[in-house]
Design an enzyme around this catalytic site. Structure first.
Site, PDB file in Angstrom:
ATOM      1  N   SER A 166       6.135  18.454 -44.060  1.00 15.97           N
ATOM      2  CA  SER A 166       5.713  19.007 -42.773  1.00 15.97           C
ATOM      3  C   SER A 166       6.485  18.447 -41.586  1.00 15.97           C
ATOM      4  O   SER A 166       6.465  19.031 -40.508  1.00 15.97           O
ATOM      5  CB  SER A 166       4.215  18.766 -42.557  1.00 15.97           C
ATOM      6  N   ASP A 212      -1.883  15.798 -34.127  1.00 13.67           N
ATOM      7  CA  ASP A 212      -3.120  16.256 -34.771  1.00 13.67           C
ATOM      8  C   ASP A 212      -3.690  15.260 -35.783  1.00 13.67           C
ATOM      9  O   ASP A 212      -4.495  15.632 -36.623  1.00 13.67           O
ATOM     10  CB  ASP A 212      -2.883  17.597 -35.455  1.00 13.67           C
ATOM     11  N   HIS A 249       0.752  14.575 -37.588  1.00 16.16           N
ATOM     12  CA  HIS A 249       2.093  14.917 -37.122  1.00 16.16           C
ATOM     13  C   HIS A 249       2.311  14.468 -35.676  1.00 16.16           C
ATOM     14  O   HIS A 249       1.358  14.169 -34.965  1.00 16.16           O
ATOM     15  CB  HIS A 249       2.315  16.424 -37.249  1.00 16.16           C
TER      16      HIS A 249
END
Length: 382
Positions: free
Chosen positions: A39, A344, A347
């Site tokens: 991610s 969040d 990240h």
């Protein structure tokens, strides 16, 4: 409320002033970039695969809508592509809107690990699968090029596979995920197995003609709110920054062995260029000295639920509204994303990604270092 474009532009201007002295000696040009990861560099493959949806406020700072990235704006890979004068990388599985892969392709998928996926894995797109997707991509491009120039503006030329840059940012999920079912010592003991799988993938790419490798190490996992909430209930397990000591120790040992692997491969692949980038040091320094860099919240999530000190609750993801104990609660976004390092709970914010990118571009955190020859174009765009 998202940070204003002017604040981001000001950051760019400041960086331009700081790094301008290097710009005279720059010589850098890659026809394509192929990226593999999780991610930290996923630009939409998980969304295109239908595994997940990303809703507002994701993407609000730069794209003004969810863009498939797990951030409020751009990722490190986006800033690096920009500095290479190349377009943002499209996700391999994104088939809508006639995507162009002429300048490269992104195989990174959120939740992916280096080790093969199991039935309980967050993502099926392990490093080995990403390598297989690349092999399929290259084979298909070769087939299409043999038919003429009809698809020329959508796919890379064959020589681009040999001359392109191969980037990697993966391994975080192997370590972070292992802590849920293994002891600290077992996690450490698994590192050589993880890196053997990584080496296998690198060798496959080399056999396919890849010669320019750019490898990011993993960041300070113990400083992510998600890990602090779950593993930091016993404050004796936290370091002076409030980060989980065991996770950061594992990350450091992983990076030490990854660095050794890069050194070994560089000696073996004498006709290749392998650059190891110490992202851990950049991120840890950012968290340890956050106020020096203009941030106000080093480990608090900008978008989350629960309030200080971490503002993270795994039951209510960023932008979601849920019912907890009979009450309706929402994970809302902070007023100014540029004050936060973490977006969040897992990240980084665009502002933090910008800082990390700017430090990467100094060349001081790479082996071999390139501060004296700067392979990136430091002409920050407005």
């Amino acid at each position: 409320m998202a940070s204003s474009p002017s604040s981001i532009h000001l950051s760019f201007l400041l960086l331009l002033i700081v790094f301008f002295p290097f710009s005279c000696s720059i010589e850098f040009n890659y026809p394509t970039v192929f990226n593999f990861g999780d991610s930290n560099s996923d630009t939409g493959i998980r969304i295109a695969a239908g595994l997940e949806e990303i809703n507002p406020p994701y993407g609000e700072t730069y794209f003004l809508r969810p863009s498939g990235r797990f951030s409020d704006g751009r990722l490190i890979i986006d800033f690096l592509m920009d500095e290479m004068d190349l377009p943002f990388l499209g996700a391999y599985l994104d088939s809508v809107g006639a995507p162009s892969f002429q300048k490269g392709c992104n195989f990174a998928a959120a939740g992916s690990a280096i080790l093969p996926a199991s039935p309980t894995s967050v993502s099926p797109f392990s490093f080995g699968i990403q390598i297989s997707q690349f092999l399929r991509f290259k084979a298909r491009v070769t087939e299409l090029l043999a038919k003429g120039n009809k698809f020329k503006k959508y796919i890379p030329q064959l020589e681009s596979f040999n001359q392109g840059l191969y980037m990697f940012d993966i391994g975080q999920n192997d370590l972070a995920g292992a802590f849920y079912s293994k002891t600290d010592d077992q996690v450490i003991a698994s590192i050589p197995i993880i890196l053997l799988e990584f080496e296998t993938g690198i060798r496959k790419l080399y056999e396919q003609g890849a010669r320019r490798f750019w490898i990011h190490n993993t960041g300070p996992l113990g400083c992510l709110p998600q890990n602090i909430v779950f593993f930091g209930k016993d404050t004796s397990k936290l370091d002076e920054l409030g980060c989980v000591s065991s996770h950061n120790r594992a990350a450091r040992l992983f990076n030490l062995q990854l660095h050794a692997l890069c050194t070994k491969l560089q000696a073996e692949f004498s006709n290749a260029s392998i650059t190891y980038v110490d992202v851990f040091s950049i991120k840890f320094d950012l968290i340890a000295n956050y106020s020096r860099y203009g941030f106000e919240h080093p480990i608090t999530a900008c978008c989350g639920y629960g309030g200080p000190p971490l503002n993270y609750d795994s039951r209510v993801g960023c932008g979601q509204t849920k019912t907890l104990n009979g009450n309706t609660v929402s994970a809302n976004v902070c007023n100014d994303t540029t004050e936060y390092i973490n977006w969040d709970g897992i990240h980084y914010t665009e502002a933090a990604n910008l800082h990390v990118s700017s430090q990467i571009l100094t060349g001081k955190y790479s082996d071999p270092p390139f501060a004296d020859k700067m392979p990136f174009l430091l002409k920050l765009k407005f």
